[in-house]
Design a protein around this motif. Structure first.
Motif, PDB file in Angstrom:
ATOM      1  N   MET A 134       7.654  27.278  73.971  1.00  0.00           N
ATOM      2  CA  MET A 134       8.968  26.691  73.660  1.00  0.00           C
ATOM      3  C   MET A 134      10.103  27.947  73.997  1.00  0.00           C
ATOM      4  SD  MET A 134       8.701  23.906  72.325  1.00  0.00           S
ATOM      5  CE  MET A 134      10.156  23.582  71.088  1.00  0.00           C
ATOM      6  N   PRO A 135      11.151  27.336  74.464  1.00  0.00           N
ATOM      7  CA  PRO A 135      12.369  28.301  74.871  1.00  0.00           C
ATOM      8  C   PRO A 135      12.815  28.842  73.746  1.00  0.00           C
ATOM      9  CG  PRO A 135      12.957  26.208  75.105  1.00  0.00           C
ATOM     10  CD  PRO A 135      11.454  26.084  74.857  1.00  0.00           C
ATOM     11  N   LEU A 136      13.121  30.240  73.862  1.00  0.00           N
ATOM     12  CA  LEU A 136      13.967  30.860  72.605  1.00  0.00           C
ATOM     13  C   LEU A 136      15.353  30.357  72.244  1.00  0.00           C
ATOM     14  CD1 LEU A 136      12.663  34.277  72.869  1.00  0.00           C
ATOM     15  CD2 LEU A 136      11.836  32.706  71.224  1.00  0.00           C
ATOM     16  N   ALA A 143      15.532  36.695  63.577  1.00  0.00           N
ATOM     17  CA  ALA A 143      14.447  37.166  62.443  1.00  0.00           C
ATOM     18  C   ALA A 143      13.246  37.564  63.279  1.00  0.00           C
ATOM     19  CB  ALA A 143      14.044  35.793  61.886  1.00  0.00           C
ATOM     20  N   VAL A 144      12.190  37.970  62.430  1.00  0.00           N
ATOM     21  CA  VAL A 144      10.924  38.548  63.080  1.00  0.00           C
ATOM     22  C   VAL A 144      10.294  37.696  63.996  1.00  0.00           C
ATOM     23  CG1 VAL A 144       8.647  39.583  62.678  1.00  0.00           C
ATOM     24  CG2 VAL A 144      10.687  40.239  61.120  1.00  0.00           C
ATOM     25  N   ASP A 145      10.427  36.324  63.766  1.00  0.00           N
ATOM     26  CA  ASP A 145       9.587  35.286  64.375  1.00  0.00           C
ATOM     27  C   ASP A 145      10.496  34.696  65.547  1.00  0.00           C
ATOM     28  OD1 ASP A 145      11.641  33.890  63.124  1.00  0.00           O
ATOM     29  OD2 ASP A 145      10.596  32.154  62.258  1.00  0.00           O
ATOM     30  N   LYS A 146      11.478  35.572  65.637  1.00  0.00           N
ATOM     31  CA  LYS A 146      12.495  35.307  66.956  1.00  0.00           C
ATOM     32  C   LYS A 146      13.377  34.100  66.871  1.00  0.00           C
ATOM     33  CE  LYS A 146       9.700  37.946  70.491  1.00  0.00           C
ATOM     34  NZ  LYS A 146       9.027  37.919  71.574  1.00  0.00           N
ATOM     35  N   THR A 147      13.535  33.565  65.686  1.00  0.00           N
ATOM     36  CA  THR A 147      14.425  32.501  65.413  1.00  0.00           C
ATOM     37  C   THR A 147      15.885  33.232  65.112  1.00  0.00           C
ATOM     38  OG1 THR A 147      13.635  32.345  63.216  1.00  0.00           O
ATOM     39  CG2 THR A 147      12.709  30.946  64.739  1.00  0.00           C
ATOM     40  N   ILE A 148      16.988  32.442  65.073  1.00  0.00           N
ATOM     41  CA  ILE A 148      18.246  32.657  64.661  1.00  0.00           C
ATOM     42  C   ILE A 148      18.680  31.680  63.518  1.00  0.00           C
ATOM     43  CG2 ILE A 148      20.572  32.844  65.325  1.00  0.00           C
ATOM     44  CD1 ILE A 148      19.610  33.668  68.054  1.00  0.00           C
ATOM     45  N   ARG A 160      15.779  48.533  84.407  1.00  0.00           N
ATOM     46  CA  ARG A 160      15.322  48.581  82.927  1.00  0.00           C
ATOM     47  C   ARG A 160      14.836  46.929  82.688  1.00  0.00           C
ATOM     48  NH1 ARG A 160      21.269  50.460  79.929  1.00  0.00           N
ATOM     49  NH2 ARG A 160      21.201  52.639  81.022  1.00  0.00           N
ATOM     50  N   HIS A 161      13.830  47.064  81.792  1.00  0.00           N
ATOM     51  CA  HIS A 161      13.348  45.967  81.330  1.00  0.00           C
ATOM     52  C   HIS A 161      13.061  45.950  79.725  1.00  0.00           C
ATOM     53  CE1 HIS A 161      12.181  44.869  85.640  1.00  0.00           C
ATOM     54  NE2 HIS A 161      11.807  45.849  85.796  1.00  0.00           N
ATOM     55  N   ARG A 162      12.917  44.581  79.301  1.00  0.00           N
ATOM     56  CA  ARG A 162      12.889  44.693  77.884  1.00  0.00           C
ATOM     57  C   ARG A 162      12.425  43.352  77.391  1.00  0.00           C
ATOM     58  NH1 ARG A 162      17.245  46.313  74.864  1.00  0.00           N
ATOM     59  NH2 ARG A 162      16.856  45.236  73.101  1.00  0.00           N
ATOM     60  N   GLU A 163      11.352  43.331  76.247  1.00  0.00           N
ATOM     61  CA  GLU A 163      11.038  42.183  75.693  1.00  0.00           C
ATOM     62  C   GLU A 163      11.994  41.599  74.833  1.00  0.00           C
ATOM     63  OE1 GLU A 163       7.676  40.470  72.334  1.00  0.00           O
ATOM     64  OE2 GLU A 163       7.532  42.522  73.469  1.00  0.00           O
ATOM     65  N   VAL A 164      12.484  40.365  74.778  1.00  0.00           N
ATOM     66  CA  VAL A 164      13.658  40.010  74.216  1.00  0.00           C
ATOM     67  C   VAL A 164      13.206  39.740  72.521  1.00  0.00           C
ATOM     68  CG1 VAL A 164      14.473  38.749  76.329  1.00  0.00           C
ATOM     69  CG2 VAL A 164      13.130  37.594  74.810  1.00  0.00           C
ATOM     70  N   MET A 165      14.310  39.698  71.937  1.00  0.00           N
ATOM     71  CA  MET A 165      14.144  39.577  70.487  1.00  0.00           C
ATOM     72  C   MET A 165      13.174  40.464  69.821  1.00  0.00           C
ATOM     73  SD  MET A 165      15.206  35.653  69.831  1.00  0.00           S
ATOM     74  CE  MET A 165      16.752  34.961  69.972  1.00  0.00           C
TER      75      MET A 165
END
Length: 210
Positions: free
Chosen positions: A1-3, A32-37, A57-62
């Motif tokens: 599912m897309p964020l 939130a911790v579950d990557k919801t807004i 630079r690379h990063r994991e989102v949320m």
């Protein structure tokens, strides 16, 4: 599912599988911790738009306790939502935007080279103001510059480009199937409209040119 991390010209944050040309943030973490807004949609007044690739630079989102990454179809969308170019990864565009913003909005800038915080404060006030406090509804788009967004129903956003219109969607722009219904409301913050009119050229997704 897309964020839920894609920003519309109205400034809303939606979930969509489509990618954008820019990323950005609103000054910190509000996911939130579950990557919801939830209801909170920003951390500070510093709303910026960044390039997708910068110094490897690379990063994991949320990630927990890290700023909430947001994504935009293009720069015109980011500007309409109230974001400005990042002073680090888009230094040249930030400088040009700042200089033209100051020229076009001297009463807000107070100087020819205002601090980023001055711009952020002014644009934040515009993007969070009640609709009745914004620009008056217009009965013509003739004098609006390219890169500005308008709406005639508060659901559909239209980009002004070359004297015509393109309807925004998460995947790109489309030619409208029906004429614009007046009056219309300008979505792009007023001081940013003036900056575009002063000569700032927003990058626009290639689908608008088809």
């Amino acid at each position: 599912m897309p964020l839920q991390n894609r920003v519309t010209p109205e400034g809303e944050i939606i979930a969509t599988p489509h990618r954008g040309l820019l990323m950005g943030n609103r000054g910190g973490a509000f996911h939130a911790v579950d990557k919801t807004i939830g209801a909170r949609r920003w951390a500070t007044r510093q709303w910026i738009a960044c390039v997708l690739d910068f110094k490897g630079r690379h990063r994991e989102v949320m990630q927990p306790n890290r700023y909430t990454e947001l994504f935009f179809l293009d720069e015109a969308t980011a500007l309409a939502a109230g974001h400005r170019p990042c002073a680090e990864c888009q230094r040249d565009r930030f400088t040009r935007f700042r200089d033209l913003w100051a020229t076009a909005n001297p009463e807000l800038a107070g100087t020819s080279r205002p601090a980023a915080t001055v711009m952020d404060g002014a644009i934040h006030q515009e993007r969070t103001a009640p609709l009745d406090d914004g620009m008056m509804p217009l009965i013509s788009i003739q004098n609006l510059p390219d890169g500005v967004f308008v709406t005639d129903d508060d659901r559909t956003a239209y980009l002004i480009l070359g004297g015509g219109l393109r309807r925004w969607s998460p995947s790109g722009y489309e030619v409208p199937t029906a004429p614009l219904q007046y009056p219309v409301r300008v979505l792009t913050p007023a001081s940013v409209v003036q900056t575009l009119a002063a000569g700032y050229s927003a990058d626009i997704h290639r689908s608008a040119l088809l």
